[in-house]
Scaffold this motif. Structure first.
Motif, short mmCIF file in Angstrom:
data_model
loop_
_atom_site.label_atom_id
_atom_site.label_comp_id
_atom_site.label_asym_id
_atom_site.label_seq_id
_atom_site.Cartn_x
_atom_site.Cartn_y
_atom_site.Cartn_z
N LYS A 18 -2.22 0.52 -9.03
CA LYS A 18 -3.66 0.33 -8.86
C LYS A 18 -4.12 0.78 -7.49
CE LYS A 18 -4.01 -3.50 -12.17
NZ LYS A 18 -4.21 -4.97 -12.32
N GLU A 19 -3.33 0.44 -6.46
CA GLU A 19 -3.70 0.83 -5.11
C GLU A 19 -3.72 2.34 -4.94
OE1 GLU A 19 -4.81 -1.00 -2.62
OE2 GLU A 19 -4.72 -2.76 -3.91
N ILE A 20 -2.75 3.02 -5.55
CA ILE A 20 -2.73 4.48 -5.48
C ILE A 20 -3.97 5.06 -6.15
CG2 ILE A 20 -1.55 6.55 -6.35
CD1 ILE A 20 1.09 5.10 -5.87
N ASP A 21 -4.31 4.52 -7.33
CA ASP A 21 -5.49 5.00 -8.05
C ASP A 21 -6.77 4.78 -7.24
OD1 ASP A 21 -3.93 5.78 -10.16
OD2 ASP A 21 -4.25 3.95 -11.34
N HIS A 22 -6.82 3.66 -6.50
CA HIS A 22 -8.03 3.32 -5.76
C HIS A 22 -8.15 4.05 -4.42
CE1 HIS A 22 -8.32 -0.80 -8.03
NE2 HIS A 22 -8.78 0.21 -8.72
N THR A 23 -7.02 4.37 -3.81
CA THR A 23 -7.07 4.86 -2.43
C THR A 23 -6.75 6.34 -2.26
OG1 THR A 23 -4.75 4.20 -2.04
CG2 THR A 23 -6.47 2.59 -1.49
N ILE A 24 -5.94 6.91 -3.15
CA ILE A 24 -5.56 8.31 -3.00
C ILE A 24 -6.51 9.17 -3.82
CG2 ILE A 24 -3.73 10.01 -3.22
CD1 ILE A 24 -3.12 7.79 -1.23
N VAL A 25 -7.19 10.10 -3.16
CA VAL A 25 -8.13 10.98 -3.85
C VAL A 25 -7.37 12.13 -4.51
CG1 VAL A 25 -10.11 12.52 -3.56
CG2 VAL A 25 -9.96 10.41 -2.21
N ASP A 26 -7.47 12.20 -5.84
CA ASP A 26 -6.92 13.32 -6.62
C ASP A 26 -5.44 13.58 -6.31
OD1 ASP A 26 -6.88 15.33 -8.45
OD2 ASP A 26 -7.93 16.79 -7.21
N GLN B 225 0.87 -1.18 0.00
CA GLN B 225 0.00 0.00 0.00
C GLN B 225 0.90 1.22 0.00
OE1 GLN B 225 -3.72 0.38 0.24
NE2 GLN B 225 -2.75 2.17 -0.63
N MET B 226 0.97 1.93 -1.13
CA MET B 226 1.90 3.04 -1.27
C MET B 226 1.17 4.37 -1.25
SD MET B 226 4.94 1.68 -1.50
CE MET B 226 6.04 2.84 -2.32
N GLY B 227 1.82 5.37 -0.67
CA GLY B 227 1.28 6.71 -0.63
C GLY B 227 1.59 7.36 0.70
N PRO B 228 1.44 8.69 0.79
CA PRO B 228 1.66 9.38 2.06
C PRO B 228 0.67 8.88 3.11
CG PRO B 228 1.45 10.94 0.24
CD PRO B 228 1.02 9.62 -0.28
N ILE B 229 1.13 8.62 4.30
CA ILE B 229 0.27 8.09 5.36
C ILE B 229 -0.93 9.01 5.59
CG2 ILE B 229 0.17 7.59 7.84
CD1 ILE B 229 3.07 6.60 7.61
N GLU B 230 -0.71 10.30 5.46
CA GLU B 230 -1.78 11.29 5.63
C GLU B 230 -2.98 11.03 4.74
OE1 GLU B 230 -2.47 16.02 4.49
OE2 GLU B 230 -0.46 15.14 4.39
N LEU B 231 -2.76 10.50 3.54
CA LEU B 231 -3.81 10.42 2.53
C LEU B 231 -4.44 9.04 2.38
CD1 LEU B 231 -2.22 12.59 -0.32
CD2 LEU B 231 -3.70 13.31 1.57
N ILE B 232 -3.93 8.04 3.09
CA ILE B 232 -4.45 6.68 2.92
C ILE B 232 -5.64 6.47 3.86
CG2 ILE B 232 -3.92 4.22 3.10
CD1 ILE B 232 -1.04 4.93 2.35
N PRO B 233 -6.81 6.13 3.31
CA PRO B 233 -8.01 6.00 4.14
C PRO B 233 -7.91 4.82 5.11
CG PRO B 233 -8.46 5.33 1.87
CD PRO B 233 -7.09 5.92 1.88
N PRO B 234 -8.63 4.90 6.22
CA PRO B 234 -8.54 3.87 7.27
C PRO B 234 -8.80 2.46 6.77
CG PRO B 234 -9.73 5.78 8.09
CD PRO B 234 -9.51 6.01 6.62
N GLU B 235 -9.76 2.30 5.84
CA GLU B 235 -10.05 0.95 5.36
C GLU B 235 -8.88 0.34 4.59
OE1 GLU B 235 -12.10 3.94 2.54
OE2 GLU B 235 -11.77 3.68 4.71
#
Length: 308
Positions: free
Chosen positions: A203-211, A100-110
Motif C-alpha cells: 500500500k505504501e508503494i502504491d501511495h508514495t511511488i509515482v508510476d 516505507q519501502m522503495g528507492p530512496i530517490e523516489l520517496i517523497p519528503p512527506e
C-alpha cells in the motif's frame, strides 16, 4: 495455565497493539499472567477494541488508547492516560511501526518524514513522557522493537532501516543513561514475521511511488512483489516474537538485544563481521533484483534512441 508471577500486578503499555506482534504480545500476557494490567495503543480503533476484548476475557485488566504515534500530542496523552489510570507503567513496549519501502530517490519528503515520525520520534516522545514516572517508582523496563533491518540496510528499505538504526542508537544511549535509576532497556530484532507488514508495504508503494512501472527500478519492483513468498518459509508468527519479548520483560538481567529470527544471530555475524562489504552488497542487490536494473535501464535507453 495462568501464572501469578513475575508480572502479576504490573502495568504494561504496548503500542501498535491492534495487530501483529503487539496484539500477539497482549494476548500472551493475558493468557499467561494473572493480574497483569494492559494499556493498548494503536490507530485502528476497531481492531484495538477486539484485541482488548479477547485479553479481558482471559482475565487481564485492559484499557485502550487510540493513538497515532506520528502525533506527539497524542503520544503524550497516551502516557498521561496510562499514569492517570494506574499510577505507574512498569514496562513500555514500543512496538508501533511500519516499513516505507522503495528507492530512496523516489520517496517523497512527506513520506520520509512520516517514516521517522512513527518509528523514531513517536517512540522517543513516549519514552521521555514515562521516564520520570519510572524513576519515581523505583525502576521499569523499556523494550524497543527494532528489526534485523536495524543492523543491516537492504535495497528499497533504506528509510525503514534508517528509522530502526536510529531506534537502536537511542536504545543504547538510554540503556547507559538509565541504569542508575533501575530502568532497563532492551531491543528486540525480529526477522520476517507473518503479519500485515507486507500488505502495508504494498500500500505504501502504491501511495508514495509515482508510476513504478516506468521508473528506472521497474524490474526490481517486479521482484519485490514476490518478496513475501521468498521469506515466508523463514517467517515467525507474532506469538513466537511475543515469547522473545516476554523474555526481555521477565529476565532478571535482561540482555541489550534479543534476536527473534531463525539463524538471525548467524546472519548478523556473517553480514556485519565476516563477509566483505562488496560481497554483502552483491548478495542483497541480487536478492532484491537490483542486479537486473542496469541491463534493463541500458536496454530502455537504447530502445528510446532507436524510436523515431
Amino acid at each position: 495455565m495462568p501464572q501469578t508471577s513475575p508480572l502479576a500486578g504490573q502495568v504494561v503499555l504496548i503500542t501498535g497493539a491492534s495487530a501483529g506482534i503487539g496484539a500477539g504480545l497482549a494476548q500472551v500476557l493475558a493468557d499467561r499472567y494473572i493480574g497483569v494490567h494492559l494499556v493498548l495503543a494503536a490507530r485502528n480503533v476497531g481492531k484495538l477494541a477486539h484485541v482488548a476484548e479477547q485479553c479481558s476475557k482471559a482475565g487481564a485488566e485492559v484499557i485502550t488508547v487510540p493513538t497515532d504515534m506520528a502525533q506527539i500530542d497524542q503520544v503524550q496523552a497516551l502516557a498521561k492516560t496510562a499514569l492517570d489510570r494506574f499510577g505507574r507503567v512498569d514496562i513500555l513496549v514500543n512496538n508501533a511501526g511500519y516499513g516505507q519501502m522503495g528507492p530512496i530517490e523516489l520517496i517523497p519528503p512527506e513520506a520520509v518524514q512520516r517514516q521517522l515520525q512513527v518509528n523514531v520520534l513517536g517512540a522517543i516522545a513516549l519514552i521521555q513522557a514515562l521516564i520520570p514516572a519510572m524513576r519515581d517508582q523505583g525502576g521499569g523496563r523499556i523494550i524497543n522493537v527494532s528489526s534485523l533491518a536495524g543492523k543491516i540496510a537492504f535495497p528499497f528499505g533504506g528509510l525503514y532501516s534508517a528509522s530502526k538504526f536510529a531506534l537502536e542508537a537511542v536504545s543504547d544511549s538510554l540503556r547507559r543513561e538509565l541504569t542508575p535509576f533501575n530502568i532497563r532497556v532492551s531491543v528486540i530484532e525480529p526477522g520476517p514475521v507473518s503479519t500485515e507488514f507486507f500488505d502495508v508495504v504494498d500500500k505504501e508503494i502504491d501511495h508514495t511511488i509515482v508510476d513504478p512501472e516506468h521508473s528506472p527500478y521497474r524490474v526490481a519492483f517486479k521482484k519485490l512483489e514476490d518478496l513475501e513468498k521468498q521469506t515466508s518459509s523463514r517467517a515467525w508468527t507474532s506469538e513466537q516474537v511475543a515469547i522473545v519479548i516476554l523474555k526481555a520483560m521477565t529476565d532478571r538481567n535482561p540482555r541489550p538485544r534479543y534476536v527473534a529470527a531463525t539463524s538471525g544471530d548467524f546472519l548478523l555475524f556473517m553480514m556485519t563481521k565476516v563477509l566483505p562489504t562488496s560481497l554483502v552488497d552483491k548478495f542483497w542487490q541480487r536478492f532484491y533484483g537490483i542486479d537486473l536494473v542496469a541491463k534493463d535501464w541500458q536496454s530502455r535507453k537504447k530502445s528510446a534512441k532507436l524510436d523515431p
